[in-house]
Structures are given as structure tokens and as C-alpha cells.
Design a protein around this motif. Structure first.
Motif, PDB file in Angstrom:
ATOM      1  N   PRO A 175     -73.935  -6.102  16.929  1.00 23.49           N
ATOM      2  CA  PRO A 175     -73.240  -6.871  17.968  1.00 23.49           C
ATOM      3  C   PRO A 175     -74.025  -6.899  19.278  1.00 23.49           C
ATOM      4  O   PRO A 175     -74.620  -5.899  19.688  1.00 23.49           O
ATOM      5  CB  PRO A 175     -71.916  -6.127  18.143  1.00 23.49           C
ATOM      6  CG  PRO A 175     -71.733  -5.355  16.881  1.00 23.49           C
ATOM      7  CD  PRO A 175     -73.110  -4.993  16.415  1.00 23.49           C
ATOM      8  N   VAL A 176     -74.020  -8.062  19.911  1.00 19.99           N
ATOM      9  CA  VAL A 176     -74.626  -8.235  21.235  1.00 19.99           C
ATOM     10  C   VAL A 176     -73.579  -8.874  22.128  1.00 19.99           C
ATOM     11  O   VAL A 176     -72.998  -9.906  21.781  1.00 19.99           O
ATOM     12  CB  VAL A 176     -75.883  -9.123  21.174  1.00 19.99           C
ATOM     13  CG1 VAL A 176     -76.439  -9.346  22.583  1.00 19.99           C
ATOM     14  CG2 VAL A 176     -76.953  -8.512  20.274  1.00 19.99           C
ATOM     15  N   ARG A 177     -73.342  -8.266  23.270  1.00 23.11           N
ATOM     16  CA  ARG A 177     -72.420  -8.834  24.246  1.00 23.11           C
ATOM     17  C   ARG A 177     -73.196  -9.212  25.506  1.00 23.11           C
ATOM     18  O   ARG A 177     -74.157  -8.535  25.879  1.00 23.11           O
ATOM     19  CB  ARG A 177     -71.304  -7.847  24.586  1.00 23.11           C
ATOM     20  CG  ARG A 177     -70.299  -7.703  23.454  1.00 23.11           C
ATOM     21  CD  ARG A 177     -69.272  -6.622  23.694  1.00 23.11           C
ATOM     22  NE  ARG A 177     -68.414  -6.883  24.852  1.00 23.11           N
ATOM     23  CZ  ARG A 177     -67.358  -6.121  25.164  1.00 23.11           C
ATOM     24  NH1 ARG A 177     -67.035  -5.082  24.398  1.00 23.11           N
ATOM     25  NH2 ARG A 177     -66.628  -6.405  26.237  1.00 23.11           N
ATOM     26  N   ILE A 178     -72.769 -10.288  26.106  1.00 22.61           N
ATOM     27  CA  ILE A 178     -73.397 -10.799  27.326  1.00 22.61           C
ATOM     28  C   ILE A 178     -72.364 -10.732  28.445  1.00 22.61           C
ATOM     29  O   ILE A 178     -71.231 -11.181  28.268  1.00 22.61           O
ATOM     30  CB  ILE A 178     -73.862 -12.249  27.139  1.00 22.61           C
ATOM     31  CG1 ILE A 178     -74.854 -12.363  25.980  1.00 22.61           C
ATOM     32  CG2 ILE A 178     -74.486 -12.792  28.434  1.00 22.61           C
ATOM     33  CD1 ILE A 178     -75.104 -13.788  25.518  1.00 22.61           C
ATOM     34  N   VAL A 179     -72.753 -10.169  29.581  1.00 22.21           N
ATOM     35  CA  VAL A 179     -71.875 -10.175  30.736  1.00 22.21           C
ATOM     36  C   VAL A 179     -72.554 -10.913  31.883  1.00 22.21           C
ATOM     37  O   VAL A 179     -73.723 -10.666  32.194  1.00 22.21           O
ATOM     38  CB  VAL A 179     -71.452  -8.759  31.175  1.00 22.21           C
ATOM     39  CG1 VAL A 179     -72.633  -7.897  31.569  1.00 22.21           C
ATOM     40  CG2 VAL A 179     -70.433  -8.828  32.317  1.00 22.21           C
TER      41      VAL A 179
END
Length: 224
Positions: free
Chosen positions: A35-39
């Protein structure tokens, strides 16, 4: 999980492309579906940056600091709280390559300092591009520090104290703190990003100001 942190202050012109590129690299097959999350950290935005960010499946943090170090630190806190093992930082005027994350991770260092390409030199006189081409070191071992192309393990980030609320050179300060802890740093040209050379840069004293200073005419020597 991997976290991508993008600070933004009034970036309506470039944020959409930045987020599209970040989302592409987040699905690179070499990540093996990690998983990769972008903020996006919206810092005192008064334009349509928030609306643009909401069009993308990204996390959004809002601060009112007008301070890039504060914004990066807020994004890092958000991702660490979500369980990120690696933090990758870029800027809202920057396009990361599709393999940006995988290359950072493959270097197996505590932190990765990458180089930058420039997308468009039209706002600058030709001699600025010539100076950049002749003086900028775009190869391994380069020694450059760019918040637009930086990655760090969560462990190393916490050990060195993270980003301080500095309005400029927050990235340089963090790398110096890393060096003081004995962290391994990869000075690599392999992770690729393309950034803006706009005259209306957001951080005083940063990359944009360097280019603007290069554009100033060289004073003639006094007449004999």
C-alpha cells in the motif's frame, strides 16, 4: 505501507499533474502491491488547491503556517500515525517518475537524496540554463539536497528528530541531523523527478531563488 508527502501553498496550476504522477508511481508493479498513501498538506491555500486535491484519492491535511518545514513535518506525522515504514517527499510543482519509489527503496539506505530535472526554462534567459547544465551535478555522489526528491525510513526520520518548522532549507537541516546520527545516505541520481523553474517560486532562498539570482545581469567593471 509507504507514504508520499506533498506540501502545497496555492498550487492550483501544477497540483493536478503532480498528484497524477504520484498516483502512477504508487501502483508500480515492483512495489508488489504494498500500500502507498499520498498526503497533500495544504498550507494557507487561498486558491483552488483544495478542490484539486479532493478530486484525487489522497489524504488531505490543512495547516495555516506558510512554512514548508511545518507542512512537511505535518505530512510526516500523518503518515507515521498511519503506519508508514518509508516516507517519500516531493513538491507540488514536481512530477515524479513512475519508478520513483521503487528506485528509492532499492538503494537500501536510511535516506535517499535525489537530483532534479527542470521542465521548462522559458521564464529564464539562456545563460541560466547554460549555467545549470554546466554546474549542476546530476550523477551518483552528487551532494545535492532537494525536498522535491527525498526519501527516508520512518526509523531514521524519528531518530533524527524530523523536519523543523523552517521556512527554507528544512531539507538541508534534516540531512545534517541525519548525518549526525550516522545514518546511511544514498546520494543517487537514479530516482528521477522533473520540477518547475518558475520565477514565482514559493520558498525564499530555495531552488527557485537560486535560478533567479543566476538570471541577474553581471555588473560591468568600472571604467578605467
Amino acid at each position: 505501507m509507504i507514504g508520499i508527502v506533498i506540501p502545497a501553498h496555492n498550487e492550483e496550476a501544477l497540483l493536478d499533474g503532480c498528484l497524477a504522477a504520484a498516483r502512477t508511481c504508487a501502483t508500480h508493479p515492483a512495489l508488489l502491491a504494498e500500500p502507498v498513501r499520498i498526503v497533500v498538506v495544504l498550507d494557507a491555500c487561498t486558491d483552488d488547491s483544495a478542490a484539486i486535491a479532493h478530486r484525487h484519492p489522497v489524504d488531505i491535511e490543512t495547516v495555516d503556517a506558510m512554512n514548508v518545514g511545518h507542512a512537511r513535518a505535518q505530512g510526516a506525522r500523518h503518515m507515521l500515525a498511519a503506519g508508514a515504514r518509508w516516507l517519500a517527499f516531493t513538491d507540488a510543482d514536481t512530477l515524479v517518475a513512475p519508478d520513483w519509489l521503487t528506485v528509492q527503496l532499492a538503494l537500501r539506505a536510511d535516506a535517499v537524496c535525489g537530483t532534479v530535472d527542470v521542465s521548462d526554462w522559458r521564464e529564464h534567459p539562456h545563460h541560466v540554463w547554460e549555467k545549470f547544465r554546466s554546474e549542476y551535478c546530476d550523477r551518483d555522489g552528487h551532494g545535492h539536497i532537494h525536498g522535491a526528491n527525498f526519501g527516508i525510513s520512518a526509523e531514521a526520520y524519528l531518530r533524527c528528530g524530523g523536519f523543523k518548522p523552517l521556512s527554507c532549507h528544512e531539507d538541508v537541516d534534516l540531512v545534517h541531523a541525519l548525518q549526525a546520527t550516522g545514518a546511511t545516505i544514498a546520494w543517487s541520481a537514479a530516482p528521477r523527478v522533473t520540477t518547475s523553474a518558475r520565477l514565482a517560486s514559493k520558498s525564499r532562498g530555495g531552488f527557485g531563488d537560486t535560478l533567479r539570482n543566476w538570471a541577474q545581469p553581471v555588473p560591468l567593471p568600472p571604467a578605467a
